[in-house]
Design an enzyme around this catalytic site. Structure first.
Site, PDB file in Angstrom:
ATOM      1  N   CYS A   2       0.859  -1.171   0.000  1.00 54.36           N
ATOM      2  CA  CYS A   2       0.000   0.000   0.000  1.00 54.36           C
ATOM      3  C   CYS A   2       0.902   1.229   0.000  1.00 54.36           C
ATOM      4  O   CYS A   2       2.018   1.199   0.511  1.00 54.36           O
ATOM      5  CB  CYS A   2      -0.932   0.105   1.192  1.00 54.36           C
ATOM      6  SG  CYS A   2      -2.014  -1.313   1.398  1.00 54.36           S
ATOM      7  N   ARG A  27       3.192  -0.018  -5.317  1.00 53.23           N
ATOM      8  CA  ARG A  27       3.028  -0.605  -3.990  1.00 53.23           C
ATOM      9  C   ARG A  27       1.703  -1.348  -3.834  1.00 53.23           C
ATOM     10  O   ARG A  27       1.417  -1.929  -2.794  1.00 53.23           O
ATOM     11  CB  ARG A  27       3.113   0.485  -2.922  1.00 53.23           C
ATOM     12  CG  ARG A  27       4.419   1.252  -2.948  1.00 53.23           C
ATOM     13  CD  ARG A  27       4.429   2.302  -1.868  1.00 53.23           C
ATOM     14  NE  ARG A  27       4.485   1.718  -0.542  1.00 53.23           N
ATOM     15  CZ  ARG A  27       5.586   1.371   0.077  1.00 53.23           C
ATOM     16  NH1 ARG A  27       6.756   1.563  -0.496  1.00 53.23           N
ATOM     17  NH2 ARG A  27       5.548   0.856   1.283  1.00 53.23           N
ATOM     18  N   TRP A  71      -2.964  -2.578  -1.595  1.00 57.81           N
ATOM     19  CA  TRP A  71      -2.715  -3.982  -1.915  1.00 57.81           C
ATOM     20  C   TRP A  71      -3.395  -4.732  -0.786  1.00 57.81           C
ATOM     21  O   TRP A  71      -2.965  -4.663   0.374  1.00 57.81           O
ATOM     22  CB  TRP A  71      -1.221  -4.256  -1.929  1.00 57.81           C
ATOM     23  CG  TRP A  71      -0.834  -5.614  -2.426  1.00 57.81           C
ATOM     24  CD1 TRP A  71      -0.687  -6.008  -3.722  1.00 57.81           C
ATOM     25  CD2 TRP A  71      -0.532  -6.763  -1.617  1.00 57.81           C
ATOM     26  NE1 TRP A  71      -0.315  -7.323  -3.780  1.00 57.81           N
ATOM     27  CE2 TRP A  71      -0.210  -7.816  -2.511  1.00 57.81           C
ATOM     28  CE3 TRP A  71      -0.503  -7.018  -0.251  1.00 57.81           C
ATOM     29  CZ2 TRP A  71       0.132  -9.089  -2.064  1.00 57.81           C
ATOM     30  CZ3 TRP A  71      -0.157  -8.285   0.184  1.00 57.81           C
ATOM     31  CH2 TRP A  71       0.168  -9.303  -0.717  1.00 57.81           C
ATOM     32  N   ASN A  97      -0.666   2.223   5.833  1.00 58.41           N
ATOM     33  CA  ASN A  97       0.082   1.115   5.234  1.00 58.41           C
ATOM     34  C   ASN A  97       0.693   0.327   6.382  1.00 58.41           C
ATOM     35  O   ASN A  97       1.388   0.905   7.215  1.00 58.41           O
ATOM     36  CB  ASN A  97       1.175   1.691   4.314  1.00 58.41           C
ATOM     37  CG  ASN A  97       2.276   0.692   3.997  1.00 58.41           C
ATOM     38  OD1 ASN A  97       3.438   1.057   3.932  1.00 58.41           O
ATOM     39  ND2 ASN A  97       1.944  -0.549   3.801  1.00 58.41           N
ATOM     40  N   GLY A  98       0.387  -0.966   6.448  1.00 58.24           N
ATOM     41  CA  GLY A  98       0.920  -1.780   7.538  1.00 58.24           C
ATOM     42  C   GLY A  98      -0.135  -2.754   7.998  1.00 58.24           C
ATOM     43  O   GLY A  98      -1.129  -2.985   7.302  1.00 58.24           O
ATOM     44  N   GLU A 467      16.153 -16.504 -12.211  1.00 57.93           N
ATOM     45  CA  GLU A 467      15.646 -15.143 -12.405  1.00 57.93           C
ATOM     46  C   GLU A 467      14.883 -15.039 -13.732  1.00 57.93           C
ATOM     47  O   GLU A 467      13.838 -14.384 -13.814  1.00 57.93           O
ATOM     48  CB  GLU A 467      16.813 -14.143 -12.349  1.00 57.93           C
ATOM     49  CG  GLU A 467      16.454 -12.687 -12.621  1.00 57.93           C
ATOM     50  CD  GLU A 467      15.449 -12.088 -11.639  1.00 57.93           C
ATOM     51  OE1 GLU A 467      15.123 -12.723 -10.630  1.00 57.93           O
ATOM     52  OE2 GLU A 467      14.960 -10.982 -11.920  1.00 57.93           O
ATOM     53  N   LYS A 471      11.056 -13.908 -13.991  1.00 61.17           N
ATOM     54  CA  LYS A 471      10.670 -12.745 -14.812  1.00 61.17           C
ATOM     55  C   LYS A 471       9.550 -13.126 -15.779  1.00 61.17           C
ATOM     56  O   LYS A 471       8.580 -12.402 -15.933  1.00 61.17           O
ATOM     57  CB  LYS A 471      11.911 -12.274 -15.578  1.00 61.17           C
ATOM     58  CG  LYS A 471      12.170 -10.855 -15.763  1.00 61.17           C
ATOM     59  CD  LYS A 471      12.486  -9.963 -14.608  1.00 61.17           C
ATOM     60  CE  LYS A 471      12.015 -10.308 -13.265  1.00 61.17           C
ATOM     61  NZ  LYS A 471      12.429  -9.532 -12.165  1.00 61.17           N
ATOM     62  N   GLU A 474       6.279 -13.596 -13.846  1.00 67.45           N
ATOM     63  CA  GLU A 474       5.757 -12.328 -13.328  1.00 67.45           C
ATOM     64  C   GLU A 474       5.010 -11.534 -14.389  1.00 67.45           C
ATOM     65  O   GLU A 474       3.947 -11.003 -14.123  1.00 67.45           O
ATOM     66  CB  GLU A 474       6.935 -11.448 -12.862  1.00 67.45           C
ATOM     67  CG  GLU A 474       7.379 -11.631 -11.453  1.00 67.45           C
ATOM     68  CD  GLU A 474       8.544 -10.696 -11.136  1.00 67.45           C
ATOM     69  OE1 GLU A 474       9.562 -10.719 -11.850  1.00 67.45           O
ATOM     70  OE2 GLU A 474       8.436  -9.939 -10.169  1.00 67.45           O
ATOM     71  N   HIS A 490      16.273 -35.883 -13.012  1.00 67.77           N
ATOM     72  CA  HIS A 490      15.808 -36.573 -11.799  1.00 67.77           C
ATOM     73  C   HIS A 490      14.342 -36.257 -11.533  1.00 67.77           C
ATOM     74  O   HIS A 490      13.979 -35.789 -10.457  1.00 67.77           O
ATOM     75  CB  HIS A 490      16.686 -36.181 -10.607  1.00 67.77           C
ATOM     76  CG  HIS A 490      18.120 -36.568 -10.791  1.00 67.77           C
ATOM     77  ND1 HIS A 490      18.534 -37.892 -10.814  1.00 67.77           N
ATOM     78  CD2 HIS A 490      19.233 -35.823 -11.012  1.00 67.77           C
ATOM     79  CE1 HIS A 490      19.841 -37.941 -11.019  1.00 67.77           C
ATOM     80  NE2 HIS A 490      20.289 -36.688 -11.141  1.00 67.77           N
ATOM     81  N   LYS A 589       5.571  -4.133  -5.817  1.00 68.89           N
ATOM     82  CA  LYS A 589       7.027  -4.028  -5.905  1.00 68.89           C
ATOM     83  C   LYS A 589       7.688  -4.178  -4.542  1.00 68.89           C
ATOM     84  O   LYS A 589       8.759  -4.738  -4.421  1.00 68.89           O
ATOM     85  CB  LYS A 589       7.411  -2.689  -6.533  1.00 68.89           C
ATOM     86  CG  LYS A 589       8.883  -2.595  -6.804  1.00 68.89           C
ATOM     87  CD  LYS A 589       9.190  -1.606  -7.873  1.00 68.89           C
ATOM     88  CE  LYS A 589      10.626  -1.696  -8.314  1.00 68.89           C
ATOM     89  NZ  LYS A 589      10.916  -2.949  -9.026  1.00 68.89           N
TER      90      LYS A 589
HETATM   91  C1  G6P Z   1       8.590  -8.209  -4.436  1.00 67.07           C
HETATM   92  C2  G6P Z   1       8.833  -7.761  -5.870  1.00 67.07           C
HETATM   93  C3  G6P Z   1      10.071  -8.457  -6.444  1.00 67.07           C
HETATM   94  C4  G6P Z   1      11.273  -8.192  -5.530  1.00 67.07           C
HETATM   95  C5  G6P Z   1      10.975  -8.657  -4.089  1.00 67.07           C
HETATM   96  C6  G6P Z   1      12.080  -8.244  -3.127  1.00 67.07           C
HETATM   97  O1  G6P Z   1       8.160  -9.525  -4.411  1.00 67.07           O
HETATM   98  O2  G6P Z   1       7.704  -8.035  -6.672  1.00 67.07           O
HETATM   99  O3  G6P Z   1      10.355  -7.937  -7.726  1.00 67.07           O
HETATM  100  O4  G6P Z   1      12.388  -8.863  -6.029  1.00 67.07           O
HETATM  101  O5  G6P Z   1       9.767  -8.039  -3.638  1.00 67.07           O
HETATM  102  O6  G6P Z   1      12.114  -6.841  -3.037  1.00 67.07           O
HETATM  103  P1  G6P Z   1      13.333  -6.037  -2.456  1.00 67.07           P
HETATM  104  O7  G6P Z   1      12.885  -4.600  -2.466  1.00 67.07           O
HETATM  105  O8  G6P Z   1      13.562  -6.549  -1.055  1.00 67.07           O
HETATM  106  O9  G6P Z   1      14.489  -6.288  -3.330  1.00 67.07           O
END
Ligand code: G6P
Length: 594
Positions: A2, A27, A71, A97-98, A467, A471, A474, A490, A589
């Site tokens: 949020c 957020r 969120w 937010n929290g 990664e 990606k 996502e 395996h 994010k």
């Molecule tokens: C969320 C984002 C990811 C990110 C992760 C860690 O899940 O969607 O893209 O890698 O948080 O975030 P940070 O700010 O701790 O790197």
């Protein structure tokens, strides 16, 4: 998660809040809303994005207000659960937010006292608690309300008849934007870059009162002064700059992020890195902790510290940190976090601190909570990243891992010099990968027709396969999984076939022969193979169905170039599928809840 914003000044608050909220949509974007303070409080809320909220608004002369982008945690995605939340008489508006951990108990008590609730959220108890304690002094009422609350919060409060904003934080980020005849609050400094380049980063327990000309802060009932810091990020950096999506813009900013992160640190005089050399040597063990993409950078770090420094390091997902807590002993804990606000990472760091471990944060956001918890901080210089999917910050985190390992390396001077020289070329080499964008776009369009994909690599490129898979999931919603190439047989071989494309990272390093064997085994099961290879590779042409060629670099540096290729692949696959690339479903994010 949020995002919250607040404004008090001379401009029409509605426009300022909407603009700032849009900057915070990374957020969360389940719903949003704002409350404007004039003679009354006018509140507007909407399910969906800030763009949707704009449609339900009429112009307002109010010059103070608060806003929120959500969120969802407590309560579904409905207008009733959207912030701001009000007290019974609609005199007090709150954005938050929290998580209020004891909200059920507080809510039951407030209901018994006759308060009327209109949402399922934890936040609404804050508005009713302030109402309960309000006797004309808003700061005091907020202070009493906060004393009853357990949990985390960044919040902002408005009250009819009080021309001020009250903001407070505990374990959730909150920044004051300092202006002339106007002041701002926001979850992140990116929200106020259009209006000011001065910020105060609030500390846990701070309660801040803002009017257009004054900012006063108290903590535990006592007045405190906090430093006003210059902000180096600019408004231009959070615009799309002609690109269709932030993700693509930010992939293209990779070379700059890499160059800026290396800057003069390549000479290995970076003070925080030097400091860590002593800590690394004194530490019994090194634990790298992170979430999401940052965790993949931690895995790269684990590999590099072993390979270049002969240091036994272990990458631990932050939400699993409890499992290593019992054996923490004079360890060095390195947290990798773009935002510096991820709740699981902060929790791990607090545990590390209480076990008296040394702590280093590798962070992109100045003033973030991780930087305050840790003994030392190494900033990656990626600039603001808007797209939810991390791209340039991941590149910068990888570079930080190389720098950390190099500054502690046991390599002989000649090998070290060769590697350093090769690193200097990385921005140009990444640019070369970007020149192949249209070909990768065509390959991505073919990949986009499948529902599943495997990503396969060995050694130092295995975290990059992970990664790449993350990606793709996502942003394109294609189900993707990564495997160490030797492990594929395996069990997961059972899934191979014409509907299971396999992306294989096949750089010319010591894994090459084994990777060739893996490709042959995969092909024998009828799965299409897209191999990412060195530009001079001639051997795989015959085996793989398609090739992405990257420039030649030092064998240890292929992870950086392979990353860029896989980022482009994910971006263009998502584009071919018409996905909302910068705002994928259900993601945020910065995940500030555990
Ligand atoms: C969320 C984002 C990811 C990110 C992760 C860690 O899940 O969607 O893209 O890698 O948080 O975030 P940070 O700010 O701790 O790197």
């Amino acid at each position: 998660m949020c995002g919250i914003v607040g404004y008090i000044g001379y401009r029409p608050a509605q426009a300022v809040l909407l603009n700032s909220l849009q900057r915070l949509e990374y957020r969360g974007y389940d719903s949003c809303g704002l409350a404007l303070l004039d003679h009354a409080i006018e509140s507007h809320r909407s399910v969906g994005r800030v763009e949707d909220l704009k449609h339900v608004l009429t112009p307002s002369p109010a010059t103070a207000g608060i806003g929120h982008t959500r969120w969802a945690t407590h309560g579904g995605v409905t207008e009733a659960n959207a912030h701001p939340h009000m007290d019974c008489k609609n005199n007090i508006a709150v954005v938050h937010n929290g998580i209020i951990e004891n909200f059920q108990a507080l809510k039951s008590q407030l209901l018994a006292e006759g308060h009327k609730f209109r949402s399922e959220t934890d936040t609404e108890v804050i508005a009713h608690l302030i109402e309960k304690h309000f006797d004309g002094d808003l700061e005091r009422a907020v202070g009493f309300a906060l004393a009853e609350i357990q949990g985390s919060y960044a919040m902002a409060v408005l009250c009819i008849g009080c021309r001020k904003l009250i903001a407070a934080r505990k374990e959730s980020p909150l920044v004051v934007g300092v202006g002339d005849r106007e002041n701002f609050i926001a979850s992140d400094v990116a929200a106020v870059l259009d209006y000011t380049d001065r910020a105060i980063y609030l500390e846990d327990g701070d309660i801040c009162t803002l009017s257009e000309r004054e900012i006063s802060i108290s903590n535990c009932g006592k007045g405190v002064s906090r430093k006003t810091c210059p902000v180096t990020w600019t408004a231009d950096q959070v615009q799309k700059g002609g690109y269709e999506h932030f993700m693509l813009k930010e992939i293209h900013e990779g070379p700059k992020a890499i160059a800026d992160t290396m800057s003069d640190r390549l000479s290995l005089v970076e003070p925080s890195v030097i400091l860590e050399v002593e800590k690394l040597r004194a530490a019994r063990g090194v634990i790298l902790t992170a979430c999401g993409s940052s965790y993949h950078a931690a895995l790269l770090g684990e590999y590099l510290l072993a390979r270049l420094c002969r240091v036994s390091a272990r990458a631990v997902i932050s939400s699993e940190f409890d499992e290593v807590e019992p054996v923490l002993d004079k360890d060095l804990i390195i947290a990798i976090t773009q935002s510096g606000e991820t709740a699981d990472v902060l929790r791990a760091l607090r545990k590390a601190k209480s076990a008296e471990c040394g702590t280093l944060a590798i962070v992109n956001v100045v003033g973030s909570t991780a930087t305050r918890i840790c003994d030392n901080t190494m900033f990656v210089q990626a600039g603001p990243e808007v797209s939810v999917a991390a791209t340039k910050t991941f590149m910068a985190q990888m570079i930080s891992m190389y720098l950390l390992a190099l500054s502690n390396s046991v390599l002989d001077p000649r090998t070290m010099a060769t590697l350093l020289e090769s690193m200097k070329l990385l921005p140009a080499k990444v640019n070369e990968v970007l020149l192949g964008e249209s070909q990768i776009a065509a390959q991505a369009a073919r990949l986009a027709k499948f529902d599943d994909a495997f990503f396969v690599a060995r050694g130092i490129n295995y975290p990059i396969a992970m990664e790449g898979a993350l990606k793709l999931k996502e942003v394109s919603y294609i189900h993707a999984e990564a495997y160490a190439a030797g492990e594929l047989k395996h069990g997961s071989f059972a899934l191979l076939g014409p509907r299971m494309p396999v992306v294989v990272l096949a750089p010319p390093d010591e894994t090459y022969t084994n990777i060739q064997t893996s490709i042959k085994e995969i092909k024998a099961r009828g799965a299409p193979v897209l191999a990412v290879v060195d530009k001079s590779d001639t051997e795989l042409e015959g085996f793989a169905d398609d090739l992405i060629r990257v420039p030649s670099v030092h064998p240890l540096l292929y992870p950086v170039l392979n990353t860029v290729a896989l980022q482009l692949l994910a971006y263009y696959a998502a584009r071919a599928r018409g996905c909302p690339i910068d705002r994928p479903a259900n993601l945020a994010k910065s995940v500030t809840v555990a």
